[in-house]
Write an enzyme that holds these catalytic residues in place. Structure first.
Site, mmCIF file in Angstrom:
data_model
loop_
_atom_site.group_PDB
_atom_site.id
_atom_site.type_symbol
_atom_site.label_atom_id
_atom_site.label_comp_id
_atom_site.label_asym_id
_atom_site.label_seq_id
_atom_site.Cartn_x
_atom_site.Cartn_y
_atom_site.Cartn_z
ATOM 1 N N CYS A 1 85.257 -24.097 -86.552
ATOM 2 C CA CYS A 1 84.336 -24.278 -87.288
ATOM 3 C C CYS A 1 85.743 -24.770 -88.632
ATOM 4 O O CYS A 1 85.171 -26.024 -89.320
ATOM 5 C CB CYS A 1 84.712 -22.833 -88.754
ATOM 6 N N ASP A 2 86.829 -25.139 -88.736
ATOM 7 C CA ASP A 2 87.723 -25.178 -89.565
ATOM 8 C C ASP A 2 89.251 -26.061 -88.733
ATOM 9 O O ASP A 2 89.786 -26.368 -89.783
ATOM 10 C CB ASP A 2 88.720 -24.068 -90.286
ATOM 11 N N CYS B 1 88.464 -19.398 -86.591
ATOM 12 C CA CYS B 1 87.512 -20.065 -86.124
ATOM 13 C C CYS B 1 87.763 -21.815 -85.715
ATOM 14 O O CYS B 1 87.839 -22.228 -86.937
ATOM 15 C CB CYS B 1 86.337 -19.883 -86.553
#
Length: 534
Positions: free
Chosen positions: A363-364, A360
């Protein structure tokens, strides 16, 4: 405007913590907290010299001002943190940092859930499983405020703390506690630690996290399947196809149940949807919420946070066995379990998931600011990820297996206009390389020359498409080489009374609008064909 999103900074790749609650948000909070029964205290500490000391206090006071049932109590301490107290008793929920961005919803729901309110509260069977967990369990979740997957994990573990007095849960903003995150070698969020040991990394849901805790700590619940719940139609999965199938079945007057891990399924991972006809734009989370709201207008029993382990045949009835040990039976079953991210399946990938291998970018991505990363996959999702990452990473290398990119032309042109995006076609990933703690490179073979080389980098984002979630059903229905359930034009499988719809099947083109239509078709087929039994 959604109260859970309004305080998220416009550039999701950039961390910003100084955010005040405006008048509109405060009014919405007043409405949400209007029916609170208990009294709540945001019991906070703040270091004397912390740079966000004032903003932290102002944020909590703003939240507290939305209800006369909420107060804020601040004292000097070593950390920027607060615990949630209910009627002067600690709920077991603690936030370290300022829970704005996507985590603002976690704070709101922590208060509502403590009061017995909120649509996310699980059913009695799941609550009893939480209560049955053995021993003292102290959980800590490191998050990024730009992460769309983190709130699901934080909110699930907060609920467990509420249901079991032996469980505590603390959310930690990794951006504010970078030294601690680096010491724990955290490279992906959410990262959940139990008693200081890594329990889970990445997206998850209540059911999956509960299973991991049961596996690690044990349970007082004895294995007993109990009574079998009976329905006319059971839909397995609740994405666009599953929800559509359930609604169409319920409209025929049938007794219907949905068994699913989470409402919306893979739709929850979609940031923006612009091709759902008549809806110019909607986010994946918004669509998932609307799917649930629509289904709840009908007499449909929803059993969320479960996955089906197997289906057995008992004369004309089909028996479904779930991860919670429950059993369900129905004359007709519609499988709509969708698909999930496909992995590379090369040496080193599994070992470094959460330590340099990620799925992701939203997200990361912030963990790789100023670093060199690779995106494996040249389809729409891969090129979109590369474009997003190029705004924060020093360099993004796109590795495409085919001899040319498969993404839409408009995306390709945008990627090629970025100076820090490198595109390599005919590239086969053969190994993820690391030093035992984190990813240091990726081994790639040129498919035209068979020559292998190693690209030194800091992170790898895998974007190579989806894989059908059909594993639990392969012993009972036919699947193709790709693992997709084979269906006919009526969504029938090779097993009478079992239908399938959406991305889990061999239907061409994995699109939300197609999945919705396939779900409706499966329901109508099940109803029409069942009439021949009378």
């Amino acid at each position: 405007m959604c109260i859970y999103c309004v305080i998220l900074h416009k550039n999701c790749n950039e961390f910003k913590t100084i955010i005040m609650l405006d008048t509109e948000i405060k009014q919405q909070l007043q409405s949400l907290f209007a029916n609170l029964k208990a009294r709540y205290v945001l019991d906070a500490t703040r270091p004397e010299s912390h740079e966000y000391r004032s903003e932290f206090t102002d944020f909590l006071n703003d939240v507290a001002s939305s209800s006369d049932k909420i107060t804020c109590r601040v004292s000097e301490g070593e950390q920027l943190a607060f615990s949630l107290l209910k009627d002067d008793k600690n709920t077991g929920i603690r936030f370290r940092g300022i829970p704005n961005g996507h985590e603002f919803s976690s704070l709101i729901l922590a208060i509502l859930n403590s009061d017995g309110q909120g649509k996310n509260i699980p059913d009695e069977a799941l609550i009893n499983r939480v209560k049955a967990l053995k021993g003292k369990i102290n959980l800590t979740t490191f998050v990024s405020l730009t992460c769309t997957n983190c709130p699901d994990v934080v909110q699930s573990l907060n609920l467990m703390a509420l249901f079991n007095d032996n469980i505590t849960h603390e959310m930690v903003d990794g951006a504010l506690y970078q030294d601690e995150a680096e010491a724990l070698n955290i490279q992906a969020v959410p990262s959940v630690f139990a008693e200081g040991r890594l329990l889970h990394v990445g997206k998850s849901n209540f059911g999956e996290l509960l299973e991991k805790l049961h596996a690690q700590y044990g349970s007082e619940i004895q294995a007993n399947p109990g009574e079998i719940k009976s329905y006319d139609v059971i839909v397995v999965g609740s994405g666009p196809a599953g929800t559509s199938a359930a609604i169409y079945s319920a409209r025929k007057g049938l007794k219907v149940a949905i068994i699913a891990e989470r409402i919306g399924g893979q739709v929850n991972e979609t940031v923006g949807i612009e091709n759902l006809i008549s809806v110019p734009y909607i986010t994946g989370t918004q669509l998932a919420a609307q799917l649930k709201t629509h289904a709840q207008r009908y007499s449909i029993d929803l059993f969320e946070h479960r996955h089906v382990e197997k289906i057995t045949l008992d004369d004309n009835a089909k028996v479904i066995w779930t991860s919670t040990g429950e059993r369900y039976t129905a004359a007709s079953i519609i499988i709509a379990t969708g698909a999930n991210w496909r992995k590379l399946n090369v040496p080193g990938e599994t070992e470094y998931i959460g330590r340099g291998v990620a799925f992701c970018p939203h997200c990361d991505g912030p963990f790789y600011k100023g670093k060199h990363v690779a995106v494996v996959g040249g389809g729409n999702s891969g090129i979109e990820a590369a474009i997003d990452l190029s705004g924060i990473c020093s360099k993004v290398t796109v590795l495409e297996f085919a001899d040319r990119l498969r993404a839409d032309t408009v995306l390709q042109n945008k990627a090629k206009s970025r100076d820090n995006i490198e595109i390599i076609a005919s590239a086969q990933t053969t190994e993820v390389i690391g030093n035992g703690e984190k990813v240091t490179g990726i081994r790639v073979k040129d498919r035209r020359t068979d020559k292998e080389s190693v690209i030194a980098l800091d992170g790898i984002f895998v974007q190579i498409g989806l894989m059908a979630n059909s594993g639990a059903f392969k012993d009972i229905v036919a699947t193709n080489k790709a693992g997709e359930i084979e269906i006919d034009e009526h969504c029938r499988t090779n097993q009478p009374g079992i239908y399938a719809a959406g991305d889990v099947t061999n239907v061409p083109f994995k699109q939300i609008i197609i999945a919705m239509g396939e779900g409706a078709k499966a329901a109508l087929s099940a109803f029409t064909l069942s009439l021949s039994d009378f």
